[in-house]
Design a protein around this motif. Structure first.
Motif, PDB file in Angstrom:
ATOM      1  N   ARG A 167       0.833  -1.211   0.000  1.00 52.62           N
ATOM      2  CA  ARG A 167       0.000   0.000   0.000  1.00 52.62           C
ATOM      3  C   ARG A 167       0.864   1.256   0.000  1.00 52.62           C
ATOM      4  O   ARG A 167       0.564   2.228  -0.703  1.00 52.62           O
ATOM      5  CB  ARG A 167      -0.916  -0.013   1.220  1.00 52.62           C
ATOM      6  N   LEU A 170       2.282   1.814  -3.487  1.00 49.33           N
ATOM      7  CA  LEU A 170       1.315   2.429  -4.390  1.00 49.33           C
ATOM      8  C   LEU A 170       1.197   3.928  -4.143  1.00 49.33           C
ATOM      9  O   LEU A 170       1.018   4.712  -5.079  1.00 49.33           O
ATOM     10  CB  LEU A 170      -0.046   1.758  -4.239  1.00 49.33           C
ATOM     11  N   GLN A 171       1.337   4.339  -2.897  1.00 44.48           N
ATOM     12  CA  GLN A 171       1.322   5.766  -2.588  1.00 44.48           C
ATOM     13  C   GLN A 171       2.546   6.455  -3.183  1.00 44.48           C
ATOM     14  O   GLN A 171       2.443   7.576  -3.705  1.00 44.48           O
ATOM     15  CB  GLN A 171       1.272   5.983  -1.072  1.00 44.48           C
ATOM     16  N   ARG A 174       1.853   7.030  -6.800  1.00 45.84           N
ATOM     17  CA  ARG A 174       0.958   8.174  -7.022  1.00 45.84           C
ATOM     18  C   ARG A 174       1.694   9.504  -6.857  1.00 45.84           C
ATOM     19  O   ARG A 174       1.494  10.441  -7.628  1.00 45.84           O
ATOM     20  CB  ARG A 174      -0.217   8.108  -6.039  1.00 45.84           C
ATOM     21  N   SER A 191      -4.625  -6.144  -8.942  1.00 46.78           N
ATOM     22  CA  SER A 191      -5.173  -5.090  -8.090  1.00 46.78           C
ATOM     23  C   SER A 191      -4.246  -3.880  -8.064  1.00 46.78           C
ATOM     24  O   SER A 191      -4.708  -2.742  -7.954  1.00 46.78           O
ATOM     25  CB  SER A 191      -5.400  -5.619  -6.676  1.00 46.78           C
ATOM     26  N   GLU A 192      -2.941  -4.101  -8.159  1.00 43.22           N
ATOM     27  CA  GLU A 192      -1.995  -2.977  -8.216  1.00 43.22           C
ATOM     28  C   GLU A 192      -2.248  -2.132  -9.453  1.00 43.22           C
ATOM     29  O   GLU A 192      -2.260  -0.895  -9.393  1.00 43.22           O
ATOM     30  CB  GLU A 192      -0.553  -3.495  -8.247  1.00 43.22           C
ATOM     31  N   GLN A 194      -5.001  -1.937 -11.196  1.00 36.30           N
ATOM     32  CA  GLN A 194      -6.286  -1.265 -11.074  1.00 36.30           C
ATOM     33  C   GLN A 194      -6.175   0.014 -10.247  1.00 36.30           C
ATOM     34  O   GLN A 194      -6.810   1.027 -10.548  1.00 36.30           O
ATOM     35  CB  GLN A 194      -7.308  -2.204 -10.439  1.00 36.30           C
ATOM     36  N   GLN A 195      -5.377  -0.036  -9.185  1.00 38.07           N
ATOM     37  CA  GLN A 195      -5.280   1.104  -8.272  1.00 38.07           C
ATOM     38  C   GLN A 195      -4.330   2.184  -8.771  1.00 38.07           C
ATOM     39  O   GLN A 195      -4.525   3.362  -8.443  1.00 38.07           O
ATOM     40  CB  GLN A 195      -4.809   0.625  -6.901  1.00 38.07           C
ATOM     41  N   ALA A 196      -3.315   1.807  -9.542  1.00 37.83           N
ATOM     42  CA  ALA A 196      -2.233   2.749  -9.826  1.00 37.83           C
ATOM     43  C   ALA A 196      -2.187   3.254 -11.261  1.00 37.83           C
ATOM     44  O   ALA A 196      -1.788   4.394 -11.500  1.00 37.83           O
ATOM     45  CB  ALA A 196      -0.888   2.106  -9.476  1.00 37.83           C
TER      46      ALA A 196
END
Length: 303
Positions: A167, A170-171, A174, A191-192, A194-196
């Motif tokens: 997590r 991923l921050q 961003r 999922s990585e 999808q989020q990033a």
């Protein structure tokens, strides 16, 4: 603006085996771009060609406006890289190793290594050879982000990391995007992506089988359907749902509960359901993983 990465008909052959097949790929500056695919899809080979670790068989490639082969050390200092198979050994401490990398890569802000290490829960005082796989991966991430490069090339970067550190990673991605850096992220952890990621390329057997934003790819995915009509309508509903070619795995219970898997937009389904007394209906948002698996299936069918 010149793309951060641009390839034209990029190809890599190993004897009779083709690892990357005439790939056209454009990564715009300042975005997070995801490469996804199973083992053997060509992700790592592609990244290594971008960094001039291996040479393409044919085609053209530009990284930050330069051909990797001609760019040399000056170009490499503008890039942060985490390889898929990170090998770190030796008696040096993590802090000593990062100091060495900082001398090679260029200016590093004071305290940057310590700040990144704290965020990733990494002890820089320990010798590299004593670190676990996960802590070596953290060290690799710190060295990649350390000098705030224009381009980050990250090959399976969260391998061996626990969920909390994933997590935080991923921050960091961003924040890199917000700072104008470009990130090329290769991963099988969907999922990585999808989020990033802003955009995604799906690779299969060295080919790009799909490319677009995460939301665009999700539109190609199957949707899970479940709902309920009044019990008296159940027998007729089953035959109506079975008649829809885009709906499969249809189940209708005697009490009116129904479920299925929808392979397209729900317009035809909703027209059918309009003729029944629907008490409840849920059409789940499609998942990127199912989208990718569907794309592989389409590719296999063509073969």
């Amino acid at each position: 603006m010149t793309p951060a990465i641009d390839t034209r008909a990029l190809r890599k052959d190993y004897g009779r085996r083709t690892a990357v097949r005439d790939m056209n790929l454009t990564v715009e500056t300042g975005c997070v771009y995801g490469l996804i695919g199973p083992n053997g899809a060509g992700k790592t080979t592609t990244l290594r060609m971008l960094l001039d670790i291996i040479r393409p068989t044919s085609g053209e490639v530009r990284v930050l406006g330069r051909a990797p082969r001609a760019g040399g050390p000056k170009l490499r200092r503008r890039i942060g890289y985490v390889p898929g198979e990170l090998r770190l050994e030796g008696r040096a401490t993590g802090r000593d190793l990062l100091r060495h990398y900082a001398e090679i890569s260029g200016p590093v802000e004071p305290g940057a290594a310590e700040e990144l290490a704290e965020r990733l829960d990494l002890d820089l005082a320990r010798q590299v050879r004593t670190l676990s796989k996960g802590n070596k991966q953290k060290l690799g991430l710190v060295q990649a982000f350390l000098h705030r490069p224009e381009l980050l090339v990250l090959d399976e970067p969260t391998s061996g990391l626990d969920p909390l550190v994933q997590r935080e990673f991923l921050q960091l991605v961003r924040e890199a995007r917000e700072a104008g850096q470009t990130v090329l992220l290769s991963s099988h952890v969907l999922s990585e992506i999808q989020q990033a990621a802003d955009r995604v390329a799906v690779l299969s057997e060295g080919d790009v089988v799909a490319e677009g934003s995460v939301s665009e790819l999700r539109l190609t995915a199957i949707r899970h359907l479940r709902g309920r009509v009044d019990a008296e309508s159940a027998p007729g509903l089953r035959s109506s749902l079975l008649a829809l070619p885009a709906l499969r795995e249809v189940e209708v219970a005697e009490d009116g509960r129904f479920s299925g898997v929808l392979d397209s937009e729900p317009n035809a389904l909703l027209k059918v359901l309009a003729g029944y007394r629907v008490q409840d209906i849920v059409i789940e948002e499609p998942d990127l993983e199912e989208s990718v698996l569907a794309l592989y299936g389409q590719e296999d069918d063509r073969g």
